[in-house]
Write a protein that holds these residues in place. Structure first.
Motif, PDB file in Angstrom:
ATOM      1  N   LEU A   4       0.826  -1.200   0.000  1.00 35.26           N
ATOM      2  CA  LEU A   4       0.000   0.000   0.000  1.00 35.26           C
ATOM      3  C   LEU A   4       0.864   1.255   0.000  1.00 35.26           C
ATOM      4  CD1 LEU A   4      -2.779   1.291   0.147  1.00 35.26           C
ATOM      5  CD2 LEU A   4      -2.700   1.013   2.631  1.00 35.26           C
ATOM      6  N   SER A   5       2.017   1.198   0.617  1.00 37.93           N
ATOM      7  CA  SER A   5       2.903   2.366   0.674  1.00 37.93           C
ATOM      8  C   SER A   5       3.416   2.785  -0.705  1.00 37.93           C
ATOM      9  CB  SER A   5       4.080   2.084   1.600  1.00 37.93           C
ATOM     10  OG  SER A   5       4.823   0.974   1.132  1.00 37.93           O
ATOM     11  N   GLN A   6       3.307   1.919  -1.708  1.00 37.40           N
ATOM     12  CA  GLN A   6       3.779   2.221  -3.059  1.00 37.40           C
ATOM     13  C   GLN A   6       2.679   2.755  -3.980  1.00 37.40           C
ATOM     14  OE1 GLN A   6       5.356  -1.578  -4.164  1.00 37.40           O
ATOM     15  NE2 GLN A   6       7.336  -1.180  -3.183  1.00 37.40           N
ATOM     16  N   ILE A   7       1.464   2.843  -3.477  1.00 33.40           N
ATOM     17  CA  ILE A   7       0.331   3.268  -4.286  1.00 33.40           C
ATOM     18  C   ILE A   7       0.240   4.798  -4.260  1.00 33.40           C
ATOM     19  CG2 ILE A   7      -2.170   3.103  -4.579  1.00 33.40           C
ATOM     20  CD1 ILE A   7      -0.646   0.490  -5.082  1.00 33.40           C
ATOM     21  N   GLY A   8      -0.043   5.378  -5.383  1.00 31.80           N
ATOM     22  CA  GLY A   8      -0.084   6.829  -5.502  1.00 31.80           C
ATOM     23  C   GLY A   8      -1.362   7.453  -4.975  1.00 31.80           C
ATOM     24  N   ARG A  40      -9.348   4.085  -0.758  1.00 34.77           N
ATOM     25  CA  ARG A  40      -8.763   5.119  -1.614  1.00 34.77           C
ATOM     26  C   ARG A  40      -7.583   5.729  -0.868  1.00 34.77           C
ATOM     27  NH1 ARG A  40     -12.507   9.614  -3.791  1.00 34.77           N
ATOM     28  NH2 ARG A  40     -13.589   8.695  -2.041  1.00 34.77           N
ATOM     29  N   VAL A  41      -6.484   5.944  -1.581  1.00 33.54           N
ATOM     30  CA  VAL A  41      -5.326   6.616  -1.009  1.00 33.54           C
ATOM     31  C   VAL A  41      -5.566   8.112  -1.196  1.00 33.54           C
ATOM     32  CG1 VAL A  41      -2.832   6.937  -1.101  1.00 33.54           C
ATOM     33  CG2 VAL A  41      -3.808   4.674  -1.527  1.00 33.54           C
ATOM     34  N   ILE A  42      -5.832   8.794  -0.097  1.00 33.60           N
ATOM     35  CA  ILE A  42      -6.127  10.219  -0.148  1.00 33.60           C
ATOM     36  C   ILE A  42      -4.841  11.022  -0.231  1.00 33.60           C
ATOM     37  CG2 ILE A  42      -7.165  12.145   1.130  1.00 33.60           C
ATOM     38  CD1 ILE A  42      -9.130   9.958   2.246  1.00 33.60           C
ATOM     39  N   GLN A  43      -3.836  10.582   0.504  1.00 34.69           N
ATOM     40  CA  GLN A  43      -2.538  11.260   0.461  1.00 34.69           C
ATOM     41  C   GLN A  43      -1.452  10.244   0.779  1.00 34.69           C
ATOM     42  OE1 GLN A  43      -1.767  14.284   3.491  1.00 34.69           O
ATOM     43  NE2 GLN A  43      -0.992  15.592   1.858  1.00 34.69           N
ATOM     44  N   ASN A  44      -0.369  10.274   0.031  1.00 36.36           N
ATOM     45  CA  ASN A  44       0.759   9.377   0.266  1.00 36.36           C
ATOM     46  C   ASN A  44       2.011  10.227   0.422  1.00 36.36           C
ATOM     47  OD1 ASN A  44       2.758   7.484   0.327  1.00 36.36           O
ATOM     48  ND2 ASN A  44       1.966   6.282  -1.365  1.00 36.36           N
ATOM     49  N   ARG A  45       2.525  10.261   1.629  1.00 38.73           N
ATOM     50  CA  ARG A  45       3.751  10.997   1.925  1.00 38.73           C
ATOM     51  C   ARG A  45       4.813   9.993   2.354  1.00 38.73           C
ATOM     52  NH1 ARG A  45       2.718  16.453   4.996  1.00 38.73           N
ATOM     53  NH2 ARG A  45       2.483  17.578   3.044  1.00 38.73           N
ATOM     54  N   LEU A  49       0.454   7.697   5.321  1.00 37.88           N
ATOM     55  CA  LEU A  49      -0.580   7.725   4.290  1.00 37.88           C
ATOM     56  C   LEU A  49      -1.905   8.056   4.948  1.00 37.88           C
ATOM     57  CD1 LEU A  49       1.414   5.209   3.343  1.00 37.88           C
ATOM     58  CD2 LEU A  49      -0.386   4.929   1.686  1.00 37.88           C
ATOM     59  N   ILE A  50      -2.756   8.736   4.209  1.00 41.12           N
ATOM     60  CA  ILE A  50      -4.137   8.902   4.619  1.00 41.12           C
ATOM     61  C   ILE A  50      -4.946   8.049   3.662  1.00 41.12           C
ATOM     62  CG2 ILE A  50      -6.078  10.484   4.932  1.00 41.12           C
ATOM     63  CD1 ILE A  50      -4.012  12.725   5.309  1.00 41.12           C
ATOM     64  N   ILE A  51      -5.699   7.106   4.229  1.00 45.26           N
ATOM     65  CA  ILE A  51      -6.534   6.231   3.410  1.00 45.26           C
ATOM     66  C   ILE A  51      -7.978   6.406   3.838  1.00 45.26           C
ATOM     67  CG2 ILE A  51      -4.710   4.566   2.937  1.00 45.26           C
ATOM     68  CD1 ILE A  51      -5.964   2.750   5.075  1.00 45.26           C
ATOM     69  N   GLY A  52      -8.884   6.068   2.959  1.00 45.01           N
ATOM     70  CA  GLY A  52     -10.279   6.219   3.282  1.00 45.01           C
ATOM     71  C   GLY A  52     -11.145   5.106   2.743  1.00 45.01           C
ATOM     72  N   MET A  67       3.021  -3.388   5.146  1.00 42.99           N
ATOM     73  CA  MET A  67       2.517  -4.726   5.465  1.00 42.99           C
ATOM     74  C   MET A  67       1.114  -4.987   4.915  1.00 42.99           C
ATOM     75  SD  MET A  67       3.757  -5.265   9.304  1.00 42.99           S
ATOM     76  CE  MET A  67       5.443  -5.120   9.790  1.00 42.99           C
ATOM     77  N   ILE A  68       0.567  -4.030   4.188  1.00 46.63           N
ATOM     78  CA  ILE A  68      -0.745  -4.190   3.563  1.00 46.63           C
ATOM     79  C   ILE A  68      -0.513  -4.302   2.055  1.00 46.63           C
ATOM     80  CG2 ILE A  68      -2.990  -3.141   3.136  1.00 46.63           C
ATOM     81  CD1 ILE A  68      -2.627  -1.651   5.831  1.00 46.63           C
TER      82      ILE A  68
END
Length: 70
Positions: A4-8, A40-45, A49-52, A67-68
């Motif tokens: 998940l950390s690699q998703i834009g 949905r990935v709202i913000q990836n820094r 990450l902010i996910i929703g 790990m996701i």
């Protein structure tokens, strides 16, 4: 599958599997984030990450997002 950390930012994806401490997984499950959930990935820094989902917005650490798999 990707971490998940690699998703834009702005991407919508389905969680394939999750790994982590029982406390973290329980927290995510209580907020409707589990295998099969669409998020949905709202913000990836770099650091987080902010996910929703339809009902929740959650900030997770990038180590936990690693790990996701989606």
């Amino acid at each position: 599958m990707q971490a998940l950390s690699q998703i834009g930012t702005g991407a919508v994806c389905t969680i394939k599997w999750m790994f982590g401490t029982p406390e973290v997984l329980e927290f995510l499950h209580r907020h409707q984030i589990q295998e099969g959930s669409t998020i949905r990935v709202i913000q990836n820094r770099v650091e987080n990450l902010i996910i929703g989902t339809d009902a929740y917005r959650i900030v997770i650490d990038s180590d936990a997002a690693q790990m996701i798999k989606v």
